[in-house]
Motif scaffolding. Structure first.
Motif, PDB file in Angstrom:
ATOM      1  N   ARG A 439       0.818  -1.227   0.000  1.00 23.36           N
ATOM      2  CA  ARG A 439       0.000   0.000   0.000  1.00 23.36           C
ATOM      3  C   ARG A 439       0.848   1.272   0.000  1.00 23.36           C
ATOM      4  NH1 ARG A 439      -3.676  -3.775  -1.200  1.00 23.36           N
ATOM      5  NH2 ARG A 439      -5.803  -3.051  -0.876  1.00 23.36           N
ATOM      6  N   HIS A 440       2.112   1.178   0.344  1.00 23.79           N
ATOM      7  CA  HIS A 440       2.945   2.381   0.341  1.00 23.79           C
ATOM      8  C   HIS A 440       3.298   2.761  -1.102  1.00 23.79           C
ATOM      9  CE1 HIS A 440       5.724  -1.063   0.433  1.00 23.79           C
ATOM     10  NE2 HIS A 440       6.568  -0.296  -0.256  1.00 23.79           N
ATOM     11  N   HIS A 441       3.474   4.046  -1.344  1.00 18.66           N
ATOM     12  CA  HIS A 441       3.756   4.527  -2.688  1.00 18.66           C
ATOM     13  C   HIS A 441       5.154   4.111  -3.138  1.00 18.66           C
ATOM     14  CE1 HIS A 441       0.563   7.964  -2.419  1.00 18.66           C
ATOM     15  NE2 HIS A 441       0.038   6.754  -2.479  1.00 18.66           N
ATOM     16  N   GLY A 442       5.287   3.945  -4.450  1.00 14.84           N
ATOM     17  CA  GLY A 442       6.569   3.600  -5.033  1.00 14.84           C
ATOM     18  C   GLY A 442       7.278   4.810  -5.613  1.00 14.84           C
ATOM     19  N   PHE A 443       8.259   4.561  -6.466  1.00 13.06           N
ATOM     20  CA  PHE A 443       9.079   5.612  -7.061  1.00 13.06           C
ATOM     21  C   PHE A 443       8.576   5.957  -8.454  1.00 13.06           C
ATOM     22  CE2 PHE A 443      12.938   3.799  -4.554  1.00 13.06           C
ATOM     23  CZ  PHE A 443      12.525   4.464  -3.419  1.00 13.06           C
ATOM     24  N   ASP A 444       8.500   7.254  -8.751  1.00 11.46           N
ATOM     25  CA  ASP A 444       8.279   7.693 -10.121  1.00 11.46           C
ATOM     26  C   ASP A 444       9.626   7.751 -10.839  1.00 11.46           C
ATOM     27  OD1 ASP A 444       9.533   9.999  -9.204  1.00 11.46           O
ATOM     28  OD2 ASP A 444       7.728  11.231  -9.244  1.00 11.46           O
ATOM     29  N   VAL A 445       9.666   8.331 -12.038  1.00  8.89           N
ATOM     30  CA  VAL A 445      10.904   8.322 -12.821  1.00  8.89           C
ATOM     31  C   VAL A 445      12.028   9.078 -12.123  1.00  8.89           C
ATOM     32  CG1 VAL A 445      11.965   9.294 -14.898  1.00  8.89           C
ATOM     33  CG2 VAL A 445       9.934   7.865 -15.104  1.00  8.89           C
ATOM     34  N   VAL A 446      11.755  10.310 -11.703  1.00  2.06           N
ATOM     35  CA  VAL A 446      12.808  11.107 -11.076  1.00  2.06           C
ATOM     36  C   VAL A 446      13.268  10.451  -9.781  1.00  2.06           C
ATOM     37  CG1 VAL A 446      13.279  13.306  -9.901  1.00  2.06           C
ATOM     38  CG2 VAL A 446      12.167  13.286 -12.141  1.00  2.06           C
ATOM     39  N   ARG A 447      12.314   9.980  -9.003  1.00  2.00           N
ATOM     40  CA  ARG A 447      12.681   9.332  -7.738  1.00  2.00           C
ATOM     41  C   ARG A 447      13.426   8.016  -7.987  1.00  2.00           C
ATOM     42  NH1 ARG A 447      14.783   8.390  -4.059  1.00  2.00           N
ATOM     43  NH2 ARG A 447      14.117   7.993  -1.913  1.00  2.00           N
ATOM     44  N   SER A 448      13.128   7.327  -9.086  1.00  2.00           N
ATOM     45  CA  SER A 448      13.848   6.097  -9.431  1.00  2.00           C
ATOM     46  C   SER A 448      15.308   6.386  -9.733  1.00  2.00           C
ATOM     47  CB  SER A 448      13.193   5.419 -10.639  1.00  2.00           C
ATOM     48  OG  SER A 448      11.912   4.925 -10.322  1.00  2.00           O
ATOM     49  N   ILE A 449      15.556   7.449 -10.483  1.00  2.00           N
ATOM     50  CA  ILE A 449      16.942   7.821 -10.788  1.00  2.00           C
ATOM     51  C   ILE A 449      17.687   8.156  -9.506  1.00  2.00           C
ATOM     52  CG2 ILE A 449      18.412   9.484 -11.998  1.00  2.00           C
ATOM     53  CD1 ILE A 449      16.077   9.764 -14.036  1.00  2.00           C
ATOM     54  N   GLN A 450      17.036   8.896  -8.625  1.00  2.00           N
ATOM     55  CA  GLN A 450      17.668   9.233  -7.355  1.00  2.00           C
ATOM     56  C   GLN A 450      17.948   7.974  -6.535  1.00  2.00           C
ATOM     57  OE1 GLN A 450      14.586  11.911  -6.077  1.00  2.00           O
ATOM     58  NE2 GLN A 450      15.664  13.735  -6.801  1.00  2.00           N
ATOM     59  N   ALA A 451      17.033   7.007  -6.574  1.00  2.00           N
ATOM     60  CA  ALA A 451      17.224   5.762  -5.825  1.00  2.00           C
ATOM     61  C   ALA A 451      18.408   4.970  -6.369  1.00  2.00           C
ATOM     62  CB  ALA A 451      15.953   4.921  -5.875  1.00  2.00           C
ATOM     63  N   LEU A 452      18.545   4.911  -7.687  1.00  2.00           N
ATOM     64  CA  LEU A 452      19.702   4.245  -8.284  1.00  2.00           C
ATOM     65  C   LEU A 452      20.988   4.983  -7.916  1.00  2.00           C
ATOM     66  CD1 LEU A 452      18.207   3.476 -11.800  1.00  2.00           C
ATOM     67  CD2 LEU A 452      19.015   1.751 -10.183  1.00  2.00           C
ATOM     68  N   ARG A 453      20.939   6.301  -8.004  1.00  2.00           N
ATOM     69  CA  ARG A 453      22.111   7.116  -7.675  1.00  2.00           C
ATOM     70  C   ARG A 453      22.559   6.905  -6.232  1.00  2.00           C
ATOM     71  NH1 ARG A 453      20.601  13.185  -6.973  1.00  2.00           N
ATOM     72  NH2 ARG A 453      19.747  12.200  -5.099  1.00  2.00           N
ATOM     73  N   ASP A 454      21.577   6.787  -5.331  1.00  2.00           N
ATOM     74  CA  ASP A 454      21.876   6.719  -3.904  1.00  2.00           C
ATOM     75  C   ASP A 454      21.997   5.293  -3.376  1.00  2.00           C
ATOM     76  OD1 ASP A 454      21.700   9.471  -4.029  1.00  2.00           O
ATOM     77  OD2 ASP A 454      19.637   9.539  -3.281  1.00  2.00           O
ATOM     78  N   GLY A 455      21.924   4.297  -4.269  1.00  2.00           N
ATOM     79  CA  GLY A 455      22.068   2.917  -3.848  1.00  2.00           C
ATOM     80  C   GLY A 455      20.821   2.313  -3.227  1.00  2.00           C
ATOM     81  N   GLU A 456      19.677   2.992  -3.337  1.00  2.03           N
ATOM     82  CA  GLU A 456      18.427   2.475  -2.781  1.00  2.03           C
ATOM     83  C   GLU A 456      17.764   1.470  -3.724  1.00  2.03           C
ATOM     84  OE1 GLU A 456      15.738   5.581  -1.583  1.00  2.03           O
ATOM     85  OE2 GLU A 456      17.412   6.923  -1.128  1.00  2.03           O
ATOM     86  N   ALA A 457      18.130   1.485  -4.992  1.00  5.14           N
ATOM     87  CA  ALA A 457      17.596   0.541  -5.979  1.00  5.14           C
ATOM     88  C   ALA A 457      18.761  -0.141  -6.670  1.00  5.14           C
ATOM     89  CB  ALA A 457      16.715   1.261  -7.000  1.00  5.14           C
ATOM     90  N   LYS A 458      18.571  -1.435  -6.990  1.00  4.72           N
ATOM     91  CA  LYS A 458      19.690  -2.212  -7.522  1.00  4.72           C
ATOM     92  C   LYS A 458      19.355  -2.976  -8.801  1.00  4.72           C
ATOM     93  CE  LYS A 458      21.912  -2.809  -3.005  1.00  4.72           C
ATOM     94  NZ  LYS A 458      20.996  -1.895  -2.292  1.00  4.72           N
ATOM     95  N   VAL A 459      18.069  -3.128  -9.119  1.00  3.06           N
ATOM     96  CA  VAL A 459      17.662  -3.797 -10.354  1.00  3.06           C
ATOM     97  C   VAL A 459      16.717  -2.871 -11.105  1.00  3.06           C
ATOM     98  CG1 VAL A 459      16.412  -5.740 -11.376  1.00  3.06           C
ATOM     99  CG2 VAL A 459      17.938  -6.121  -9.428  1.00  3.06           C
ATOM    100  N   PHE A 460      17.008  -2.665 -12.371  1.00  2.00           N
ATOM    101  CA  PHE A 460      16.175  -1.815 -13.232  1.00  2.00           C
ATOM    102  C   PHE A 460      15.681  -2.652 -14.402  1.00  2.00           C
ATOM    103  CE2 PHE A 460      15.559   0.833 -16.955  1.00  2.00           C
ATOM    104  CZ  PHE A 460      14.731   1.838 -16.467  1.00  2.00           C
ATOM    105  N   PHE A 461      14.357  -2.736 -14.556  1.00  2.00           N
ATOM    106  CA  PHE A 461      13.723  -3.497 -15.630  1.00  2.00           C
ATOM    107  C   PHE A 461      12.868  -2.533 -16.446  1.00  2.00           C
ATOM    108  CE2 PHE A 461      10.191  -5.766 -17.492  1.00  2.00           C
ATOM    109  CZ  PHE A 461      10.722  -6.974 -17.940  1.00  2.00           C
TER     110      PHE A 461
END
Length: 760
Positions: A439-461
Motif C-alpha cells: 500500500r505504500h507509494h513507489g518511485f516515479d521516474v525522477v525518484r527512481s533515478i535518485q534511488a539508483l544514484r543513492d544505492g536504494e535501488a539495484k535492479v532496473f527493468f
C-alpha cells in the motif's frame, strides 16, 4: 531496394539552414514517407504493412495515441507514423555477430540515430559481470539471472519496473500484477515525464486524469485552443481533425513560443485540393513567452468574469465548487504583469477574448508545452477554470484535450502502471488474485533515478522505451544506471539505454506491433487505449523478425514464473498461452472493461471507456463537483543576459527515436545540434547566425551543466526564449528541476547562457 544501415555516424558539424516553412504535409510528406519506407522495408513489404496501419483488422501505429474515426481512410497514417512503422518492420537485423564486433565502449560513442538505424534485435543478449560486450544468452538463462538478482534484494522496493507507452494493455496489466505480487509499487512510466501534470490537475479538478473529448467533439467545436503543442510534427493526424473542424465553422487559436507550419497551413495529402492549396488553420497565433500560459488564462478568466452574461451561472451553481475563491483570485489579474509574463500585446489578448465569448463550445488541447514547467499543474488547473466558467465540460463540442504522445501511454496507466495506485484498484486486484499488494507509494521516474544514484535501488527493468535517452540530467542519470546490479531492457531495437549498463545487463528482444503473435493458444492480438479513451485491438501481420523473439506478455509471464515459482497461484502459463484469459481478469479488476472480450468481438472498432464528467457531468472528486482552484500566478523569471530554453523534437524524430537529421518545417538539414534564438536576442548576446555556442544551464544551487557545440540559428522565437532538440539537451535539465505536485521534469523552462564554443 532496402538499404544497408550506416557504417559510421554521419557528420553533423555544419547543418544547412533555410527559412522555416509555412505549410505542413503535402507532396513532400508523401515523398519522404515512401523514401524512408523503401529504405527500411522495400516496396512489397511497404504496401503490405502500411495498408494495415490503424485499420480495424490491422495493428495500431506504434507512434502517437491520436484516435481514428469509425470510418477509416485506406491510408490511415501520417508521415511520422509511417516512419515509426518502417523502423519497426525494417529488414535490417542486429545479430550476435553485431554485438561481437561492437563492444560496449564502442556503442557508448554512437549517436542515437546510428544505433536505431542498425535494425531489429534478433536474440537475447547478456553483458556478463566484468565483460566488455554483449554475448548471446538463452531465454532460460536470462530469466534465471533475473530471478537470481531479484530474489537477492534486501527488499522488493530495491527493484524498479519501468514501462514505455508502447506497451500493450495485456502486457502492462501483467507487469503491474507481477510487481505487486513481488511486493513493490515501483512502477515508473513515461507518463511521469510527459502528462503527469495533466493527470494531477485533472484528477483534482474534474475527478479523472484523462481528456473529456472525442473526435466528434473536435469536429463540432466553435473554438479550439491549441496550447503548447505542435501537431504538425508530434501528432500529424490531428491536422485532419482541425481541418474538418474549420470546415464546420470552428475558429482556432494557437498558443506557442514558436510558429509551427502545421498550424499555419495543412496540405492534406489524402485529397487533391488539400495537396494543391491546403487549408489555413490558425485564426489567431499568440506567440507566448515560455511558461506564460497560466498568466494568459488567468487574465482571460478575469475578462470573462467582467463580461455580463458570459459565465454559465447554472452550470457553475449546479456542478462546481470553489467558485468564489477562484473568482476573487481571478479579479486580481493584472494587465501589466500578464503582458510581461506572456510577451503578448494587449490587442492580441482582446482578440482572443472576442473569439472566446463568441464560442458556445470550446475545446482546449495541450501537450508538453504546458506540462513540463515548475508551475504546470496550476497552469492546467487554470485551463480547467477557463472551461468551467462557460460550462465547457460535459457539453458536446467542448472539453479538455490533453494530447498523449505515445500509442498506449494512457492505457498503461488505466491498467495500473502507477507508483501511487488508488486503494480501490489494489483492493480489486487483491480480491481477484488472492495476493496482498503493498500500500505504500513507489518511485516515479525522477525518484527512481535518485534511488539508483543513492544505492536504494539495484535492479532496473524496462518494458520498452529508451529510459536513459528520455530522462533529464544525462550525466547524473547515466552514472546512476551504471550503479545498478542488473539492468534489463525489453526492446525491438537498439538505443542509448543499451550502452549504459549495470554490473550485468540483459537485452530481451520482443515482438513489435507489426509482428504476428502466435502462442500455444493460437494467434493472439493485444489491445490499446487511445488519447480519447477508445479501446481497440491491434493485430500484427508480418512474420517475426527472428524465431528467437518473445512477446511482451510472454516475457512478463516467464519472468514471474522464474521469480515467484510455485508460491504463486497466478496462472502465468495460461496468460502466456491465451491473452483472452488476461482480458477476462482485466474485466473483473478495471472499471469500464466489463465483458472485455465480448465487446471486442462485437465491434472491431472497439469501445469507449466511461468518463463521468463527459458522459453525465458527474465529477468523482472529493467534493463531488468540478473544482475551481485559485493559485498564485507563476511564470519564469530570467536573469539579464540569459535565455529560457525549451527542449523539443525535430520533424525527423519521435520521442527519442531519431529517423533522420533534418527538421524540414523549421528549415534545418543535416544536423541536430542547433539552438533556435530570436535574431535580436542573438545580436544582444553577440552571436551571429551560424556561430557556434555552448549551452550552459544554471540551477538554483549554483550548479551548471553544459551542452557544447550548438550552431546558433536566428529564428522567429518569442523574445527571451530559445529552443533545441532533445535528447541532446537533456543534459541541461537538473534532476531536481521538476513540476510541483507531479514531479515531471521541467524540460520546457531551462535557464541557459550562451558561451562561444571552444571549437568555433
Amino acid at each position: 531496394m532496402v538499404s544497408k544501415p550506416p557504417v559510421g555516424d554521419p557528420v553533423q558539424d555544419a547543418p544547412q539552414v533555410t527559412p522555416p516553412q509555412h505549410a505542413a504535409a503535402g507532396l513532400p510528406a508523401i515523398g519522404h514517407t515512401l523514401r524512408i519506407a523503401q529504405e527500411q522495408m522495400g516496396l512489397r513489404r511497404t504496401a503490405r504493412t502500411l495498408l494495415k496501419v490503424n485499420q480495424k483488422d490491422g495493428f495500431d501505429c506504434p507512434g502517437c495515441a491520436w484516435p481514428e474515426e469509425d470510418r477509416r481512410h485506406v491510408a490511415e497514417f501520417c508521415e511520422n507514423g509511417a516512419k515509426a512503422v518502417a523502423e519497426e518492420a525494417t529488414l535490417r537485423r542486429v545479430t550476435p555477430e553485431f554485438f561481437a564486433a561492437h563492444p560496449l565502449a564502442d556503442l557508448a560513442t554512437r549517436s542515437g540515430y546510428w544505433l536505431g538505424q542498425q535494425g531489429r534485435i534478433t536474440e537475447p543478449m547478456l553483458l556478463p559481470e566484468g565483460g566488455d560486450r554483449y554475448e548471446p544468452v538463452t531465454w532460460e538463462r536470462a530469466f534465471a539471472i533475473l530471478a537470481e538478482e531479484l530474489l537477492a534484494l534486501a527488499s522488493p522496493d530495491e527493484a524498479l519496473f519501468y514501462t514505455s507507452g508502447r506497451t500493450s494493455n495485456e502486457a502492462a496489466f501483467l507487469l503491474q500484477l507481477f510487481a505487486r505480487e513481488f511486493g513493490t509499487n515501483n512502477l515508473p512510466d513515461c507518463s511521469n515525464m510527459c502528462h503527469e501534470s495533466s493527470g494531477s490537475a485533472l484528477t483534482e479538478t474534474i475527478g479523472i486524469g484523462k481528456g473529456s473529448v472525442s473526435l466528434e467533439d473536435l469536429h463540432r467545436a466553435d473554438l479550439i485552443i491549441v496550447a503548447g503543442q505542435n501537431p504538425g510534427t508530434n501528432h500529424p493526424r490531428m491536422l485532419s481533425a482541425l481541418e474538418k473542424a474549420k470546415a464546420g465553422g470552428a475558429r482556432i487559436i494557437s498558443v506557442n513560443p514558436l510558429p509551427e507550419a502545421g498550424l499555419e497551413r495543412f496540405k492534406n495529402p489524402q485529397t487533391p485540393l488539400g495537396m494543391l492549396r491546403g487549408a489555413a488553420l490558425n485564426d489567431l497565433f499568440l506567440q507566448i513567452r515560455i511558461g506564460g500560459d497560466q498568466a494568459l488564462f488567468r487574465l482571460l478568466n478575469k475578462l470573462v468574469l467582467e463580461t455580463a452574461g458570459a459565465v454559465d451561472e447554472e452550470f457553475v451553481r449546479e456542478h462546481t465548487h470553489g467558485y468564489e475563491e477562484f473568482a476573487a483570485a481571478a479579479k486580481e489579474a493584472d494587465w501589466d504583469e500578464t503582458l510581461a509574463a506572456t510577451g503578448l500585446d494587449r490587442s492580441e489578448i482582446e482578440r482572443a477574448l472576442e473569439l472566446v465569448l463568441a464560442s458556445e463550445r470550446t475545446v482546449v488541447c495541450w501537450a508538453m508545452g504546458l506540462t513540463q514547467h515548475k508551475h504546470s499543474v496550476p497552469t492546467i488547473r487554470e485551463v480547467v477554470n477557463f472551461l468551467l466558467l462557460r460550462g465547457n465540460i460535459g457539453r458536446p463540442g467542448a472539453g479538455v484535450c490533453p494530447v498523449r504522445g505515445h500509442s498506449n501511454v494512457q492505457g498503461d496507466r488505466t491498467m495500473g502502471i502507477f507508483e501511487r495506485p488508488a486503494p480501490a484498484f489494489l483492493d480489486a486486484l487483491d480480491k481477484e488474485f488472492g495476493i496482498v499488494s503493498p500500500r505504500h507509494h513507489g518511485f516515479d521516474v525522477v525518484r527512481s533515478i535518485q534511488a539508483l544514484r543513492d544505492g536504494e535501488a539495484k535492479v532496473f527493468f524496462a518494458m520498452g522505451g529508451n529510459f536513459v535517452g528520455a530522462t533529464p540530467d544525462t550525466e547524473v542519470t547515466e552514472a546512476a544506471m551504471r550503479r545498478a546490479r542488473l539492468t534489463v531492457h525489453v526492446s525491438t531495437k537498439l538505443n542509448r539505454s543499451h550502452a549504459v549498463a549495470g554490473t550485468r545487463a540483459l537485452i530481451l528482444p520482443t515482438l513489435g506491433r507489426t509482428d504476428k503473435d502466435v502462442q500455444a493458444g493460437g494467434r493472439q492480438f493485444v489491445t490499446v487505449e487511445d488519447s480519447m479513451s477508445q479501446v481497440h485491438a491491434s493485430r500484427g501481420n508480418l512474420p517475426p523478425a527472428s524465431p528467437h523473439l518473445l512477446s511482451e506478455p510472454a516475457i512478463v509471464a516467464r519472468m514471474a514464473r522464474a521469480v515467484l515459482g510455485d508460491g504463486s497461484a497466478t496462472p502465468w502459463e495460461e496468460f502466456e498461452a491465451d491473452y483472452a484469459t488476461i482480458r477476462d481478469r482485466i474485466a473483473r479488476v478495471v472499471p469500464g472493461f466489463e465483458d472485455f472480450n465480448a465487446r471486442l468481438a462485437a465491434d472491431a472498432g472497439g469501445f469507449r471507456l466511461p468518463h463521468g464528467p463527459r458522459d453525465e457531468r458527474r465529477f468523482p472528486t472529493k467534493t463531488g463537483k468540478a473544482n475551481f482552484t485559485a493559485a498564485p500566478v507563476e511564470y519564469p523569471r530570467v536573469p539579464e543576459g540569459r535565455l529560457l530554453l525549451q527542449t523539443l523534437r525535430s520533424h525527423d524524430q519521435y520521442n527519442t527515436t531519431i529517423y533522420g537529421l533534418d527538421d524540414r518545417y523549421r528549415g534545418i538539414k543535416g544536423g541536430r545540434r542547433v539552438v533556435l534564438v530570436h535574431p535580436e536576442d542573438a545580436a544582444a548576446l553577440g552571436f551571429a547566425d551560424g556561430a557556434y555556442a555552448d549551452l550552459v544551464s544554471e540551477w538554483t544551487d549554483g550548479s551548471e551543466r553544459r551542452a557544447p557545440g550548438f550552431r546558433v540559428v536566428h529564428y522567429p522565437t518569442s523574445r527571451g526564449c530559445a529552443a533545441a532538440y532533445y535528447p541532446e539537451t537533456n543534459v541541461l535539465v537538473p534532476l531536481e528541476s521538476t513540476a510541483d505536485v507531479s514531479n515531471t521534469p521541467a524540460s520546457k523552462s531551462v535557464i541557459v547562457r550562451l558561451e562561444e564554443s571552444a571549437s568555433a
